[in-house]
Write an enzyme that holds these catalytic residues in place. Structure first.
Site, PDB file in Angstrom:
ATOM      1  N   LYS A 113       0.826  -1.208   0.000  1.00  0.00           N
ATOM      2  CA  LYS A 113       0.000   0.000   0.000  1.00  0.00           C
ATOM      3  C   LYS A 113       0.868   1.270   0.000  1.00  0.00           C
ATOM      4  CE  LYS A 113      -4.247  -2.114   1.083  1.00  0.00           C
ATOM      5  NZ  LYS A 113      -3.750  -3.469   1.067  1.00  0.00           N
TER       6      LYS A 113
HETATM    7  C1  LIG Z   1      -4.279  -4.598   0.373  1.00  0.00           C
HETATM    8  C2  LIG Z   1      -3.449  -5.817   0.249  1.00  0.00           C
HETATM    9  C3  LIG Z   1      -3.719  -6.814  -0.729  1.00  0.00           C
HETATM   10  C4  LIG Z   1      -4.911  -6.729  -1.674  1.00  0.00           C
HETATM   11  O1  LIG Z   1      -4.762  -5.734  -2.648  1.00  0.00           O
HETATM   12  P1  LIG Z   1      -6.024  -5.174  -3.452  1.00  0.00           P
HETATM   13  O2  LIG Z   1      -5.528  -4.052  -4.265  1.00  0.00           O
HETATM   14  O3  LIG Z   1      -7.013  -4.743  -2.393  1.00  0.00           O
HETATM   15  O4  LIG Z   1      -6.565  -6.295  -4.280  1.00  0.00           O
HETATM   16  C5  LIG Z   1      -2.862  -7.890  -0.812  1.00  0.00           C
HETATM   17  N1  LIG Z   1      -1.811  -8.025   0.034  1.00  0.00           N
HETATM   18  C6  LIG Z   1      -1.523  -7.105   0.972  1.00  0.00           C
HETATM   19  C7  LIG Z   1      -0.360  -7.324   1.882  1.00  0.00           C
HETATM   20  C8  LIG Z   1      -2.318  -5.968   1.123  1.00  0.00           C
HETATM   21  O5  LIG Z   1      -2.028  -5.063   2.075  1.00  0.00           O
END
Ligand SMILES: *Cc1c(COP(=O)(O)O)cnc(C)c1O
Length: 500
Positions: A113
């Protein structure tokens, strides 16, 4: 370039407006009116560029109302060597001749993120300036873990912004809680809410929809905003790293220019994999997009049947950031494969709101199958995948990345496809150290040990260095120990902003 809403394509806004608004007034998501194309000459050029130059190349095509200076300013504030403990921001790790991990977790909170939330605050404040909006923006976040910390780190000390994060008192991991209650910065506040994630989220929604409160804030020169994953300013930076991965593979001679690759993404909200789909749409040579889910496998069923049905049990898993039943960004993909049919999409979304369910038409079903392959991995398979990957390659992956690896192994076994494949690695194994160590050594190996002991043990076993941001937590002072009821959340915001 202009942006239209997925639920009313007559709405047309600039990229700065799309980023400032986040969501269109009638509930739709902003999407570009058309997609820029990238060809082999471009990928050849990208090969010798830095991550930040690659980011400029992609972002400038979408955010064409930003000047070159503005964009480079945003990019260079976000992707620094201090924040991303690596030279090239999002490095590609070669596992074997067909499998590569795109490591998206070198940022300050050790999860992917950061790739978007480090740049979003700068895109947002620049957008507000361009729109002649001079109020101070106040970001409110309800978090179940990863997003809150990543947003805090992104907005920390960014002029013209404040951020308040609420987390459920008993709903986040020990390390996630430590990360948040020790958060530094002049413009941040953090509070625990007694209750679960829904309580925190409903409390935030209530603040957003209280018009009287909005007016009070406005009179005090504040404007509420959110940092959630449907904002175009969070999605567009994610397109960059798929191009960057391709350019890196080209640079080291793993592929020839034009060769197709597969991409596997551990998916929750469908943001990360949508960015890969957009990269493919722009011309990046991608063969299959492989959508990996945990036991909350609503997307696996959707991709395989065309029916999206959230009337099912919710599972708590070892990959908590993917424990999601409504994948908001899917709406953008549906809009695209329906040929921008805003009426059809509005219908699906009201079916979803009323009955928890919708079914796409045959034409859309065949397009979904053409682009995607989907599979899921339950906790037992995910944990086994961590152990197997370490056993075979001495490479440790986190639980989310392991869902992707497990699903990719199923794909390869079933299809015999030997196309070179890049797996999006979305979190550092240190961030989910407890589950990772249980996968490697069994339950007894973690009993009675605190977070810092676990970090050290994982480092010793994996040969990887503990990320500085996690190691440093040990000596940090607790700065936020407030626990509030959900009806006190608005007061917390007021106290922080000193409005009454
Ligand atoms: C948010 C997240 C995901 C999922 O990603 P999306 O864009 O919501 O599909 C996968 N792995 C981690 C570690 C995340 O923080």
């Amino acid at each position: 370039m202009h942006y239209q809403s997925t639920r009313n394509k007559c709405i047309s806004v600039s990229s700065a407006e799309a980023i400032q608004k986040g969501l269109s007034a009638e509930g739709g998501l902003f999407v570009p009116e058309s997609f820029p194309s990238v060809d082999g000459e471009d990928t050849e050029l990208l090969k010798d560029k830095s991550y930040n130059e690659r980011a400029y190349f992609i972002l400038s095509k979408f955010l064409d109302d930003f000047t070159e200076n503005e964009l480079f300013d945003c990019i260079n504030k976000a992707y620094t060597k201090e924040k991303f403990e690596t030279e090239n921001v999002a490095p590609v790790y070669k596992l074997n001749d067909t499998t590569y991990f795109l490591e998206l977790w070198h940022g300050p909170t050790c999860a992917f993120k950061d790739m978007a939330l480090q740049i979003l605050p700068h895109l947002l404040t620049t957008s507000m300036k361009k729109n002649n909006e001079d109020k101070e923006v106040v970001i409110l976040v309800a978090t179940s873990g990863d997003t809150g910390k990543a947003a805090l780190e992104g907005f920390k000390n960014v002029p013209g912004t404040r951020i308040v994060v609420f987390y459920p008192n008993k709903g986040v991991s020990e390390i996630q809680k430590l990360q948040m209650i020790t958060q530094e910065g002049d413009n941040v506040a953090v509070a625990a809410v007694s209750g679960n994630f829904d309580d925190a989220q409903n409390g935030v929604k209530k603040i957003f929809t209280d018009n009287g409160y909005g007016e009070l804030l406005s009179n005090n020169h504040f404007k509420l905003s959110s940092a959630n994953s449907i904002n175009w300013g969070r999605l567009v930076p994610q397109i960059v790293y798929y191009f960057s991965a391709y350019a890196d593979l080209l640079k080291v001679g793993e592929i020839q220019n034009g060769n197709k690759i597969n991409i596997v993404v551990p998916t929750g909200n469908f943001g990360n994999i949508l960015a890969a789909y957009y990269a493919k749409k722009m011309g990046l040579p991608i063969s299959k997009l492989i959508c990996a889910s945990n036991s909350n496998n609503i997307l696996t069923d959707f991709i395989n049947t065309g029916v999206y049905d959230k009337n099912r049990d919710f599972h708590t898993t070892v990959s908590p950031s993917m424990d999601i039943l409504i994948s908001s960004n899917l709406e953008r993909f549906l809009y695209d494969i329906s040929g921008n049919d805003d009426k059809l999409i509005s219908g699906f979304m009201s079916d979803l709101a009323e009955n928890g369910k919708y079914e796409v038409n045959d034409d859309m079903k065949s397009k979904i199958k053409e682009f995607f392959w989907a599979g899921c991995s339950d906790d037992e398979e995910t944990m086994a995948s961590i152990k197997k990957c370490f056993g075979e390659y001495s490479y440790v992956i986190d639980t989310h990345t392991a869902v992707a690896k497990s699903v990719y192994d199923k794909y390869a076994a079933q299809t015999k496809d030997t196309t070179k494949t890049v797996i999006a690695s979305t979190a550092s194994p240190f961030k989910f150290n407890q589950s990772v160590l249980i996968a490697l050594n069994g339950h007894n190996a973690v009993v009675g040990k605190d977070e810092f002991t676990l970090l050290k043990e994982l480092s010793a076993q994996s040969g990887m260095t503990i990320p500085a941001s996690l190691a440093e937590l040990k000596g940090k002072a607790v700065l936020f120990d407030t626990v509030c009821d959900k009806d006190q959340m608005q007061q917390i915001v007021s106290d922080f902003l000193k409005v009454e």
